[in-house]
Every structure is written in C-alpha cells, then in structure tokens.
Design a protein around this motif. Sequence first.
Motif, PDB file in Angstrom:
ATOM      1  N   GLU A 184       0.813  -1.194   0.000  1.00 27.17           N
ATOM      2  CA  GLU A 184       0.000   0.000   0.000  1.00 27.17           C
ATOM      3  C   GLU A 184       0.862   1.266   0.000  1.00 27.17           C
ATOM      4  N   ASP A 185       2.102   1.131   0.474  1.00 28.78           N
ATOM      5  CA  ASP A 185       2.958   2.311   0.600  1.00 28.78           C
ATOM      6  C   ASP A 185       3.756   2.589  -0.666  1.00 28.78           C
ATOM      7  N   ALA A 186       3.623   1.746  -1.680  1.00 27.05           N
ATOM      8  CA  ALA A 186       4.470   1.892  -2.864  1.00 27.05           C
ATOM      9  C   ALA A 186       4.274   3.267  -3.500  1.00 27.05           C
ATOM     10  N   GLU A 187       5.383   3.909  -3.823  1.00 27.45           N
ATOM     11  CA  GLU A 187       5.331   5.242  -4.419  1.00 27.45           C
ATOM     12  C   GLU A 187       6.379   5.359  -5.497  1.00 27.45           C
ATOM     13  N   ILE A 188       6.014   6.041  -6.575  1.00 31.04           N
ATOM     14  CA  ILE A 188       6.991   6.349  -7.615  1.00 31.04           C
ATOM     15  C   ILE A 188       7.731   7.615  -7.187  1.00 31.04           C
ATOM     16  N   THR A 189       9.036   7.575  -7.264  1.00 28.73           N
ATOM     17  CA  THR A 189       9.797   8.759  -6.871  1.00 28.73           C
ATOM     18  C   THR A 189      11.155   8.777  -7.556  1.00 28.73           C
ATOM     19  N   THR A 190      11.769   9.940  -7.543  1.00 26.54           N
ATOM     20  CA  THR A 190      13.175  10.010  -7.921  1.00 26.54           C
ATOM     21  C   THR A 190      13.971  10.039  -6.626  1.00 26.54           C
ATOM     22  N   TYR A 191      15.277   9.769  -6.703  1.00 24.96           N
ATOM     23  CA  TYR A 191      16.059   9.707  -5.484  1.00 24.96           C
ATOM     24  C   TYR A 191      16.083  11.084  -4.822  1.00 24.96           C
ATOM     25  N   LEU A 192      15.566  11.155  -3.612  1.00 20.28           N
ATOM     26  CA  LEU A 192      15.481  12.398  -2.850  1.00 20.28           C
ATOM     27  C   LEU A 192      14.773  13.499  -3.636  1.00 20.28           C
ATOM     28  N   GLU A 193      13.854  13.075  -4.498  1.00 20.43           N
ATOM     29  CA  GLU A 193      13.066  14.014  -5.314  1.00 20.43           C
ATOM     30  C   GLU A 193      13.946  14.949  -6.152  1.00 20.43           C
ATOM     31  N   GLN A 194      15.016  14.408  -6.659  1.00 24.66           N
ATOM     32  CA  GLN A 194      15.835  15.225  -7.561  1.00 24.66           C
ATOM     33  C   GLN A 194      15.113  15.366  -8.893  1.00 24.66           C
ATOM     34  N   SER A 195      15.454  16.411  -9.623  1.00 23.74           N
ATOM     35  CA  SER A 195      14.845  16.602 -10.935  1.00 23.74           C
ATOM     36  C   SER A 195      15.390  15.581 -11.916  1.00 23.74           C
ATOM     37  N   LEU A 196      14.570  15.234 -12.885  1.00 27.98           N
ATOM     38  CA  LEU A 196      15.044  14.310 -13.916  1.00 27.98           C
ATOM     39  C   LEU A 196      16.095  15.012 -14.762  1.00 27.98           C
ATOM     40  N   SER A 197      17.156  14.294 -15.091  1.00 26.47           N
ATOM     41  CA  SER A 197      18.199  14.941 -15.885  1.00 26.47           C
ATOM     42  C   SER A 197      18.141  14.481 -17.337  1.00 26.47           C
ATOM     43  N   SER A 198      17.287  13.531 -17.640  1.00 23.31           N
ATOM     44  CA  SER A 198      17.278  12.978 -18.992  1.00 23.31           C
ATOM     45  C   SER A 198      16.743  13.991 -19.996  1.00 23.31           C
ATOM     46  N   GLU A 199      17.291  13.931 -21.199  1.00 26.73           N
ATOM     47  CA  GLU A 199      16.814  14.814 -22.264  1.00 26.73           C
ATOM     48  C   GLU A 199      15.539  14.240 -22.890  1.00 26.73           C
ATOM     49  N   LEU A 200      15.100  13.086 -22.419  1.00 26.32           N
ATOM     50  CA  LEU A 200      13.882  12.473 -22.953  1.00 26.32           C
ATOM     51  C   LEU A 200      12.798  12.368 -21.890  1.00 26.32           C
ATOM     52  N   SER A 201      12.968  13.092 -20.787  1.00 23.91           N
ATOM     53  CA  SER A 201      12.105  12.847 -19.635  1.00 23.91           C
ATOM     54  C   SER A 201      10.633  13.132 -19.925  1.00 23.91           C
ATOM     55  N   GLY A 202      10.346  14.044 -20.859  1.00 24.57           N
ATOM     56  CA  GLY A 202       8.957  14.382 -21.144  1.00 24.57           C
ATOM     57  C   GLY A 202       8.131  13.206 -21.625  1.00 24.57           C
ATOM     58  N   ASN A 203       8.783  12.184 -22.140  1.00 19.16           N
ATOM     59  CA  ASN A 203       8.022  11.051 -22.656  1.00 19.16           C
ATOM     60  C   ASN A 203       7.277  10.286 -21.576  1.00 19.16           C
ATOM     61  N   VAL A 204       7.722  10.419 -20.322  1.00 25.14           N
ATOM     62  CA  VAL A 204       6.987   9.717 -19.265  1.00 25.14           C
ATOM     63  C   VAL A 204       5.571  10.287 -19.130  1.00 25.14           C
ATOM     64  N   ILE A 205       5.389  11.517 -19.582  1.00 24.64           N
ATOM     65  CA  ILE A 205       4.057  12.123 -19.520  1.00 24.64           C
ATOM     66  C   ILE A 205       3.110  11.382 -20.457  1.00 24.64           C
ATOM     67  N   ASP A 206       3.610  11.066 -21.652  1.00 30.79           N
ATOM     68  CA  ASP A 206       2.781  10.315 -22.589  1.00 30.79           C
ATOM     69  C   ASP A 206       2.571   8.887 -22.112  1.00 30.79           C
ATOM     70  N   LEU A 207       3.615   8.333 -21.504  1.00 30.42           N
ATOM     71  CA  LEU A 207       3.531   6.934 -21.111  1.00 30.42           C
ATOM     72  C   LEU A 207       2.568   6.723 -19.955  1.00 30.42           C
ATOM     73  N   CYS A 208       2.477   7.698 -19.065  1.00 33.50           N
ATOM     74  CA  CYS A 208       1.652   7.528 -17.876  1.00 33.50           C
ATOM     75  C   CYS A 208       0.198   7.298 -18.291  1.00 33.50           C
ATOM     76  N   PRO A 209      -0.373   6.136 -17.953  1.00 34.94           N
ATOM     77  CA  PRO A 209      -1.732   5.846 -18.417  1.00 34.94           C
ATOM     78  C   PRO A 209      -2.794   6.610 -17.632  1.00 34.94           C
ATOM     79  N   VAL A 210      -2.390   7.219 -16.520  1.00 32.33           N
ATOM     80  CA  VAL A 210      -3.325   8.014 -15.736  1.00 32.33           C
ATOM     81  C   VAL A 210      -2.780   9.443 -15.660  1.00 32.33           C
TER      82      VAL A 210
END
Lengths: 702, 288
Positions: A184-210
Amino acid sequence: MSNFRKINIDGTEYEVPGEYTLMQACEEAAGAEIPRFCYHERLSVAGNCRMCLVEWVGAPKPQASCALTVNDLRPNRDGTPANIRTNSDTVKKAREGVMEFLLINHPLDCPICDQGGECDLQDQAMAYGRDTARFHENKRAVDDKNMGPLVNTIMNRCIQCTRCVRFITEVAGVEEIGLASRGEDAEITTYLEQSLSSELSGNVIDLCPVGALTSKPYAFNARPWELESVESVDLMDAVGSNIRIDSRAGAVLRIMPVINDSINEEWITDKARFNWDGLSRQRLDSPYIRENGKLRVAKWDEALSLAAEKLSGDPSKIAAIVGDLCDAESMKALKDLMSSLDVKNIDCRQDGMTIGSDQRESYLFNSTINGIEDSDAILIIGSNPRLEASLVNTRIRKSWLAGKTTIALVGEFCDLTYDFEHLGTKPSDVLKLSKGKSGFSKIFKEAKRPSVIIGAGALNRKDTNKILSYINILASKSNLITDQWNGYNVLHNAASRVAGLDMKFLPEDGGLCTKKIIEYSKSGDIETLFLLGADELEMSNLNSTFVIYQGSHGDSGAHIADIILPGASYAEKNGIYVNLEGRVQIGMPAVNPKGQAKEDWSIIRALSGHLGKVLPYDNIDSLRSKLFQDHPSFSGIGYIAKPANPKNFDVLPQKVNKASDDVPFVNPICDFYMTNPILRSSNVMAECSSLTDSLDMTEAAE
Amino acid sequence: MSARRLSIIQPSSFELSDSANKEINKWIKKYPKDRMRSALIPALWIIQKDAGGWLPELALRAIGDMLDMAYIRVYEVATFYTMFNLQPVGVNYVQMCGTTPCWLRGSDELKGLLSRKIGEQNTLSKDGKLSWLEVECLGSCSNAPMVQISNSAGDHYYEDLSPESLEGILDELVAGKQPPQGPRNGRFSSEPIGGAIALNKDLSNKINILDKLPDAEKDTKVNYYEWDPKVKRATRRGWVDPKRKANSDPKKRSGNLGRDLTAGLVDEDPDIARPKRSTNTKSKKAGN
C-alpha cells in the motif's frame, strides 16, 4: 519463421508465431481488444497491472496475456489447439475485479485532471469497469514528488504500472525513477526528489496511463477536445521527429510525438516537446528598420523597398546565410533570388561546416536511423549523439542493450548512457585505430556492418579533410562501405542543413563560405548580408555591415539587423524539411503567423518583386514543383532518395585540403536546451538549462 | 506500519569501518563483476550493523558507489525490506512480534508496555537507549509472545514473555546489563513446561516407540530416535553417524551458546551436563 503455432481465440483457429504473446495473438490475429495499463510494446514486460487477463480454457485462473507466449500454451487434452477467450464471462468478471481494485485508491479527480479526456484509466473504466464502487474506506494519500520543471506529479493518481520507471531505465538510460516501498505504501519517486536529468524525460508524460505524471508547462491549459491538432516535423535537432502540434485559438498549447518507426519511434526530446512557449515570446511581429541606431516599426513596402535597394548593389559585396530552422521552400526561393542577382556568396552552413559540395552520401546519415540498429561496431567521432541527436542515441543504446554492437568514441568524453571504449580525443586517434590490430580496431575491421558517426563538431575544423582521409583509410580496411551497406554517417544538428546541402545552397564558383563572409563583413568587403533565420554567428563582426534579417524570433540576428522582415516559425508555415538521413518530410501550419509576419518564401517572393527579378512562382505548390524539378531528391515525401550505387561513394572529398591541426575535438552542443532562437525564447527551456548548469556535470559524466 | 522513508535527521558524515568494508568486498567478490549489484542486500545488512542499526542516507549512497549502481535502486531495496531501518534506532532495538500466534498469547499487552515505557513505534526513548517496532512473525511461535532485541552484543530472542518479565529485561538493558536470552516462563527452549517428556534416558529405556506403532507403520516410520544402550546415545533406528561425535565438553560445542542442547541424547549422565531446570517425574511416568 518455422515456429508457427495454432491457437483458438474466441472460437476461431489462428496460426501465429510461437514467440507472440497472447496479447499480440489476440490483437493482431483475432483483432480482439485487450485492455492494459502496464504493458507497453517498446518497454519490457512487467505484468503487474493485471488488466490484460484472458481466459485459457482449462486453466484454473485467468492469465495475464502480456506475459504469456503462445509457446507457453499446451494443447487441449484431445490435441486441439489451446482455447483462449477474450470476451467470456470469466474475463469480464476478472477485468471488473482488477478495475475495481485499481480504483480503490484512485481519486475521483477527473474533472480537475489534465489527463481527463485522454486517460487510459478513464476510458477503460468506462469500457471494462463496474458501475459503482463498493469500497467505502478512505483512499490512500501520497505526497506529490518533484521531478523537475517539466513533469508535474499528482501521485495520488498513480496506479504503479512502472512504465515511467522502465522508460527512464531502459530507453532514456538514466536510472532516476524508482518504485519505493511496497504494498500500500508503494510510491513512484526520484532519489530524494531530484529533478530528472534525462533529455527524454517528457516522454513519461505520454507513457503515464493516468494523470499522475502530466506536463507542468501545459498544466490546466486546455482540454484535449478543445485542441486542434496538426502533424508536423520537429526542428530542434536534425532527426526530424514527427510531432503533433495542438493549438487552440491561435496559440500552440502543446506538442506531442507522432509514431514513426523509421525516425523517432514513439519518443521526442524535451526540447521538441516543450519549445512551444518559446513560440509566443520574443516574436518579430512587424517589419522594422533601423534609424539612427534604433529599430522602428515599418510598413512591409517600406522595408522591402529598402532591402531591395541594398540588394541591388555590387553582387560580389552581397552575401546570404541561412540558419538552422529554415524550410526548403524559403531556402529555394532565396537561392533563386540570389542567383538571379548573380550573388555567389551564399551558404547554408552557418556553423562553418566544410562538407557538402560532393555527392549526397558525403553528408548524410547513410546507415539510416533504423539501420544504425543493425550496425555491429560503431565509432563515434567528435560528437555527443546524446545531445546532438538524442533519438539516434536511443537507437544505439537499444542495440547495445541487446548486445548487438560495440561502441567506441574519439572525442570529448561524455555520458552516452551506454558503455563505450574511449579511444582518444584527437583526429590522430582515428588514424591509430585504422592501423591497430587489436581491441576495437579488430572488432571494427571484422565487423560485417561497421559504422562511423562523425559529428558536426568534427566537420567545421581546419583539418576536416584530414579526418575524412583517416576515415577513408579505415573504410578501405573494413566493411564500412559495401554494396549492401554504407556505414558512413554524418550527424547533423541543424534541421535545415541537409535540405540546404541537397539544393546546393553553397558558395558558387568563387563565392565565399560562412567563415569568409563573416571575415569580409568585418573588413567591409561585404556590404549587405541577408540572414534567413541565421542566429548562431559571430554577430559582433557584423557591426559595419548592412544586415537584413528575416526570421521569427528576436535573437542575436535581429539585434544586429538594419532591416527585420518578420517570418513565420515552424508551427505557422507549410514547409518541407529533410532530416539527417535524407528523409523528406512535410510540416503543416498549426496557427497563423504572428502580427504582420508572413510565410518565409512569400517574403522572398515579394522582395524579388521589389528587385524587379520576379521569381516564377505565385503559390507554394508551384514553388514546390520548381523545387522537385530542380532537385528531384525532394520529391519523395516521406522517403530517402536512394543512391544509385553505394560502392561508388568515396568518403574523401574531391578537393583535398591537407591542413593538419591535431587538436582535440570539441562537441558543438554544450547546452542542450539553448540551441536555437525558439529555445532561447522559452522560459521552460531556460529553467531546464539553469538546472543543468547547477548540476556538477563532471561528476555526472563519470 | 507507516510508509518507510528516509529519516529527517541525518548524520553529517558517514565513514564505513574497515571490517565492514572488508566484509562487503567479500560479498562483492562472490559475483561476476558486471553483476556485483547482487551483493546489495548483504551489503545493506552489513552497513546497517556498522552504522548502529539503521541506514543513514549517506550509507545508501556509499553502497551505490561501492556496487556501481544508481542510488534510486539502493533506495528501492532499502525501502522494500522491513529489516532495513531508515530511522535511527535505540541502543537496544526491540522488535516485537505481533503476528497471530504471538497476538493470541498476549502480544497486545507487550505492545501496551512498550508504548508506555518507550513511546511510539520507531521513535527513540528519552535516553536514546530503547526503541521498538511491531514486526511480523520472527519464527518463534512455539514460545509466543516474544521479542527480538538487537544491540551491540547481537540479536537475542526473549520468549514466553509477560509484560512484567519484558519490563525487567528492558530495565536491565537500560542499566547496561545484558540479560540472557531464552524463555521467561521457566521452561527450557520450547520444551513443555516441566521438562522434556520424550527422548529422555529414563523414559526411553522403558518405552519402545516401535511397540506403540501399528505393525504396518513400523517399516515406514523412519523419523524417530531410540536409545541405544551400547553406544549410550539416541540413534536414528540404531544407526550412529560417525561424523556427529559430540565434543566431550558440552559447553564447547558450537552453536548452543554454552548450553548443551544435546545433553539428554549423548552424554553418559545427562543430568550432570544439563543446565538446571525443573523436572517433573510424574510427567515421565505418565508416558509409561
């Protein structure tokens, strides 16, 4: 393809490859619809959402069709093929059950959710869910996480499909998102809530089904059904990713990828996705004329007459340079205008690149973007493909992940998201490689389809020809260029470059190249300079020159200009673009040009009228016919014009310049988010850029 | 149990001890070089012991660097397994079993005592010497209710507890003593209260288990021991494993913490070697 298996889906027998998953078999062979959340065809199979359950008759429980292959099925006892049902009562009940569990902790946010209207969960809850909830307890609450300036998180909505985790790990190649805790506690996170550094990070927005990961710049801007969509081509790099520009009431509100398996697959870079706020800032919306050192608003007629006056002087003292974001039509019009004026000092290579006058293969990404995945040894010279062509880099990474290739780099060391051998930083290291007998030399020489990726940073040097001659030696000792394969790849980083080279927008006999034009402008030998969207030049040298700048954004070119002719940005005009592999594509306008701005070709056409050298086309169709007629390689929209015989191609240019200057390579792009005027006008990109600066890049590279 | 997250209070520096470093490297060497992240769980365990029972954020990064893996992957594993503490723990860290057998035998009372005496779960007592957490089954159900207390002396099980006996143990620990582990209701190990009633020398001379079994089962039942007067030890169907010769000094035998757990089985006079415990001769006779 011998491994075909019989399978009975919903009462009909099909024959499908054994390695197919049940989901593929059901969808591709039987045409049944299988709902899913965690499964994505370009990511690894996780099998954790359970939405794709189907019934295997005889099995005690429903099966997750994304994770079971046809080979895994045994036939029925009487020897008939296994029966799969996708529409039975069991399946319906299973889906309703799964959906009910998913919705236990999913907030009823749809009215305020950015994903509303294009949400997988919303759609599938309608199609496969129960009508009411039976769960009366409190829903769980999860803290929202920081993922940087691009990705907005509303983690209450997360259904833990882990698509984002898998994308960032597998495709983007930076392990930054993870699933912390469990149950029940499972959470998606980055390490210590750091910003994504990938140049492709925006694609997770499309991938997220919700709606858990949504676009931060687009937050609460519009509903999907209000938007008008137009398909176009991305110009932020030379890959030519296919995009969809969504606009409402004359404003571009977002940019999404369009699937093209030959180019960008399903992804686009962050600068392609988030440059749209730059489209409405710093825009040139009316013609300007500089008077007494200050720009003043002018009428079109006034500006064009003054420009015509300046352009009708001595042709040897006039020059034209085109920038990185120009469409082929405007370049063609400018070229025709300049040749009618007898101006020979024209160049489309504003970074000072010295190649392009030879046959087409000498400046193309010849293996093609798809083809680079088949290459079994890749040598990268003077380039950081991760920043210069991120989506080509994902292809290399994909091939590397599958163990199909070995990679080596000569040039500045950088983090490419895959392992490579760093052979050195100087051109002479390429020569050493061609003489070597062990290590990567051996791998390269024995490879069936070796390839060389040479960056734009290696092609604007004094000793470019020397480097090419080294590659030529390497080619003669390996399979770099054969009848079947051409592994010589030039990695451009300017979207308009290949089109410019294809129409030979180059100094004609005796004409000056970019470097010389700038030099001569400084000394006063060039009096009038026409810049078509060219902003990446040493502008300080142009103070004494009369500069006519035609472009969409008030960047360095407009600051120095004496006349500004406002043009349209890529979202506002029809345009043909050629990507780095030579593929011709068409972009469509999503909105109208700002203010009095016009499509670029029509400005040049109007200018030709003022000069009395009227260009022979009145609309874009006749301009295109002329373009196709003069340069047939443009006519195959969507295709790459194939060379007659690849074996005839020689890497070495015809005019050999023996200059040798063995200094280390320098990568042309140091700030990924700031490479052109549109990006420099964008607030979002500025934020990303400052974030990258604050990271310790040397540490990140190690 | 609340969500497991990194502690807000973090030490400013973290130094791995040489011995822990050595031990982690030993684990790393067990795997191929490109698979060294397989050593993650042992490494986290060692580093937790080294850091005083919990994992500071710097320790997670240290492991990430040692195993050449992304910090988020270390974080995922550390937050997944409840055996890794992300909050500081007391000098004596009490893990109280709250799973069904212990709950049936009164773990709720222990819970009450712990929250009275120490405070909330996962928070330190005022002097920092104690902290506690309710955990799932620790595998000592026959001695329910029980707690495991970890400190610099090791991890010890205290079993068959009542709130009073647990309070006594905690008081001793706070006073700096190390109470012996084991049951607190007078019995030895998980034997019946009053002592063993099977495999006892006196008893086994009188009982032949085989006689008690139906004929058909004589050949199939193999898991029983009987006393062999010739070798003077209980053997499995009369067979003596030559490798399993007991050390003549029962206190030196490994693995029994100075107590002779096999005393009744192998020694000539078990009553001398065994630790003191209450004997109930009536129960022995009852089996006759």
